[in-house]
Design a protein around this motif. Structure first.
Motif, mmCIF file in Angstrom:
data_model
loop_
_atom_site.group_PDB
_atom_site.id
_atom_site.type_symbol
_atom_site.label_atom_id
_atom_site.label_comp_id
_atom_site.label_asym_id
_atom_site.label_seq_id
_atom_site.Cartn_x
_atom_site.Cartn_y
_atom_site.Cartn_z
ATOM 1 N N LEU A 177 0.754 -1.226 -0.054
ATOM 2 C CA LEU A 177 0.021 0.118 0.145
ATOM 3 C C LEU A 177 0.873 1.223 -0.058
ATOM 4 O O LEU A 177 2.063 1.112 0.457
ATOM 5 C CB LEU A 177 -0.791 0.017 1.265
ATOM 6 C CG LEU A 177 -1.822 -1.004 1.502
ATOM 7 C CD1 LEU A 177 -2.692 -1.069 2.863
ATOM 8 C CD2 LEU A 177 -2.798 -1.382 0.219
ATOM 9 N N SER A 204 2.222 4.442 1.678
ATOM 10 C CA SER A 204 2.160 5.128 3.164
ATOM 11 C C SER A 204 1.606 6.439 3.128
ATOM 12 O O SER A 204 1.306 6.794 4.466
ATOM 13 C CB SER A 204 3.737 5.030 3.505
ATOM 14 O OG SER A 204 4.483 5.883 2.788
ATOM 15 N N ARG A 264 -5.845 -1.344 6.442
ATOM 16 C CA ARG A 264 -4.706 -2.193 6.751
ATOM 17 C C ARG A 264 -4.587 -2.938 8.094
ATOM 18 O O ARG A 264 -4.381 -4.049 8.182
ATOM 19 C CB ARG A 264 -3.327 -1.018 6.971
ATOM 20 C CG ARG A 264 -2.080 -1.830 7.506
ATOM 21 C CD ARG A 264 -1.014 -1.035 7.992
ATOM 22 N NE ARG A 264 0.081 -1.759 8.027
ATOM 23 C CZ ARG A 264 1.459 -1.451 7.870
ATOM 24 N NH1 ARG A 264 1.578 -0.334 7.664
ATOM 25 N NH2 ARG A 264 2.497 -2.436 8.150
ATOM 26 N N THR A 288 4.178 -0.932 3.335
ATOM 27 C CA THR A 288 4.106 0.376 2.837
ATOM 28 C C THR A 288 5.225 1.001 2.467
ATOM 29 O O THR A 288 6.460 0.687 2.867
ATOM 30 C CB THR A 288 3.240 1.312 3.802
ATOM 31 O OG1 THR A 288 4.066 1.536 4.983
ATOM 32 C CG2 THR A 288 1.748 0.620 4.405
ATOM 33 N N GLN A 312 7.658 2.377 -3.880
ATOM 34 C CA GLN A 312 6.938 0.970 -3.617
ATOM 35 C C GLN A 312 7.686 -0.033 -4.514
ATOM 36 O O GLN A 312 7.672 -1.391 -4.135
ATOM 37 C CB GLN A 312 5.520 1.275 -4.306
ATOM 38 C CG GLN A 312 4.632 2.083 -3.287
ATOM 39 C CD GLN A 312 3.103 2.053 -3.784
ATOM 40 O OE1 GLN A 312 3.039 2.353 -4.897
ATOM 41 N NE2 GLN A 312 2.210 1.799 -2.966
#
Ligand SMILES: Cc1ncc(COP(=O)(O)O)c(C=O)c1O
Length: 385
Positions: free
Chosen positions: A110, A112, A122, A134, A142
Motif C-alpha cells: 500500500l 504510506s 490495513r 507500505t 513502492q
C-alpha cells in the motif's frame, strides 16, 4: 462493459467532451428520455430459470448498467474487454478490490501516504493474516518492497500530498513479479488519467469527488479487464451488498455529461490558484502536479492528461491556517474535494495524515479563476494581520 465498446452513438475518434456527454447512453427509443430515469426495483419479473440480466436488486440494476458503461467508456475507450462495477462509496470499491483479491498469507503493498482510511483498511487486512507493506508514492519507492507481493496498490496523485509515481514503471515491475496492480484514480478522474492504458489491472475510484462533482452523491467504481479478478470483485459486491442506490447511480450518470467541462474549468482554476500562491512568502510546501517546477510535474505530464483540481500548501501555524479558512468567502471550510464549489480544510484536524499543523488541502471548484485567486489572496492578507 457487457456488450459493445461504446453505446452513445459516438465514433471511435470522438473528442472527450463528446464522449462524456454521450457516455453510456442506450440506443434512442421513441418517446423515451435520452437517459432513462432511475429504476427503483428490489426484484424483477423472473419466471422460469433465474438467469439475468436483471434478477435481484443486489446483483444488477439497469441504472447501474448505463452508469457502468459510461465510466468504462471513459476509463478504457475503445476496449470492449473491460468491465466496470459501481459501488455505494469509494471505500466500498477500494475494499472490494483488496478483500476479494487477497487471502491469508498474501502480501499487499500500500502507499504510506495515501487516503487516510487506508490505515484502517490495513488493520483489517492484518487481522485476516494478510501481510501489509507500505512505501511512499514519490520516487517510485513502492518498487523496493514489491518482491513476493500479490497486489500493488497505487494512489497517484496521492491524497493529500499530491505526489505522483511512474505508474507504467511500477506496473511492469509488479507484473514481472506476478503481482496485480490497482490504481486509485480518484484525484485524476478518467479524464485526467487512464490507469488501464498504463497497464494496471484495476482502476478504482471514489465517484463521490470530481466524477459526480456536486458534493451530493456518495459513489465508488472499479474498472478492470473482464476475467477472474473482476468476477471476484463482482462476487464481493454481491456478498457484502455494497451497492449504490438507483438515484445515486442516475445522478452520477447525469453528472458525467458535464465532466469534461468541469474538469477543464477546475484544472485551469487550480493552476491559477497554485501560480498565485507560489509568490506568497507565508506559503511553503506548495504542491500541484500541473505547476511547472513541482516535483511531480515531469512524470505527471507524461502519464496524465489533466492535473486535477486539488492544490496543497502549508501556512506557518495552525492558527494562521484557521484564520485563513475563516476569511475565505468563496471557499467552504469542508472536507472532500472535486465539487463545483471550492472547499478547503486544515487536513491536520483529522489526525490521520502525516502533515504539518498548517497544511491546507484546497479543492478548486468551477468559480471564475480570477474571483477565486482574489478571494484566496485577500484571505491570506487578512489572516496575516
Ligand atoms: C483517494 C481516495 N480514495 C478513496 C476515497 C474514499 O471515497 P468515499 O469517501 O467515496 O468512500 C477517498 C475519499 O476521500 C479518497 O480521497
Amino acid at each position: 462493459m457487457s456488450d459493445s465498446a461504446a453505446t452513445g452513438g459516438f465514433s471511435a475518434d470522438a473528442g472527450e467532451g463528446t464522449r462524456a456527454v454521450r457516455a453510456g447512453l442506450p440506443d434512442p427509443v421513441k418517446y423515451e428520455p435520452t437517459l432513462p430515469g432511475p429504476v427503483f426495483a428490489a426484484h424483477f419479473h423472473l419466471p422460469g430459470e433465474p438467469t439475468g440480466p436483471y434478477t435481484y436488486g443486489r446483483d444488477e440494476n439497469p441504472t447501474w448498467t448505463h452508469l457502468e458503461r459510461a465510466i468504462g467508456e471513459l476509463e478504457a475507450p475503445g476496449h470492449d474487454d473491460v468491465e466496470t462495477l459501481a459501488f455505494a462509496s469509494g471505500m466500498a470499491a477500494v475494499s472490494a478490490v483488496l478483500f476479494s483479491q487477497l487471502r491469508t498469507g498474501d502480501t499487499v503493498v500500500l502507499p504510506s501516504d495515501g487516503y487516510q482510511a487506508l490505515p484502517l483498511v490495513r488493520a483489517q487486512l492484518e487481522a485476516y493474516g494478510i501481510v501489509v507493506r507500505t512505501a511512499p508514492t514519490g520516487g517510485d519507492a513502492q518498487l523496493d518492497v514489491l518482491d513476493g507481493a500479490k497486489l500493488l496498490w497505487i494512489e497517484s496523485p496521492s491524497n493529500p500530498g499530491l505526489d505522483v509515481c511512474d505508474i507504467r514503471r511500477l506496473v511492469e515491475a509488479a507484473h514481472t513479479r506476478g503481482a496485480l496492480v490497482a490504481v486509485d484514480n480518484t484525484l485524476a478522474t478518467p479524464l485526467g488519467q487512464r490507469p488501464l492504458e498504463l497497464g494496471a489491472d484495476f482502476s478504482v475510484a471514489s465517484g463521490t469527488k470530481q466524477l459526480t462533482g456536486h458534493g451530493d452523491v456518495l459513489l465508488g467504481h472499479v474498472t478492470g479487464r473482464a476475467g477472474e479478478p473482476m468476477s471476484a470483485v463482482r462476487r464481493w459486491r454481491k456478498i457484502v451488498g455494497a451497492i449504490p442506490g438507483p438515484m445515486e447511480a442516475w445522478l452520477a450518470h447525469r453528472s458525467i455529461a458535464t465532466l469534461q467541462m468541469r474538469v477543464d474549468r477546475q484544472t485551469a482554476g487550480a493552476l491559477a490558484v497554485a501560480e498565485a500562491l507560489r509568490s506568497r512568502s507565508e506559503v511553503s510546501g506548495l504542491r500541484y502536479p500541473g505547476l511547472p517546477g513541482d516535483p511531480s510535474h515531469e512524470i505527471a505530464s507524461r502519464q496524465m492528461r489533466r492535473f486535477g483540481c486539488v492544490v496543497s500548501f502549508t501556512l506557518p501555524t495552525r492558527a494562521r491556517a484557521e484564520r485563513f479558512l475563516d476569511a475565505l468567502r468563496l471557499v467552504d471550510d469542508a472536507t472532500s474535494f472535486g465539487g463545483v464549489r471550492s472547499t478547503a480544510e486544515r487536513r491536520g484536524r483529522w489526525g490521520g495524515d502525516a502533515v504539518p499543523e498548517g497544511f491546507i488541502r484546497l479543492s478548486v471548484g468551477a468559480e471564475d479563476p480570477d474571483d477565486l485567486v482574489a478571494d484566496v489572496l485577500r484571505a491570506l492578507d487578512e489572516s496575516g494581520r
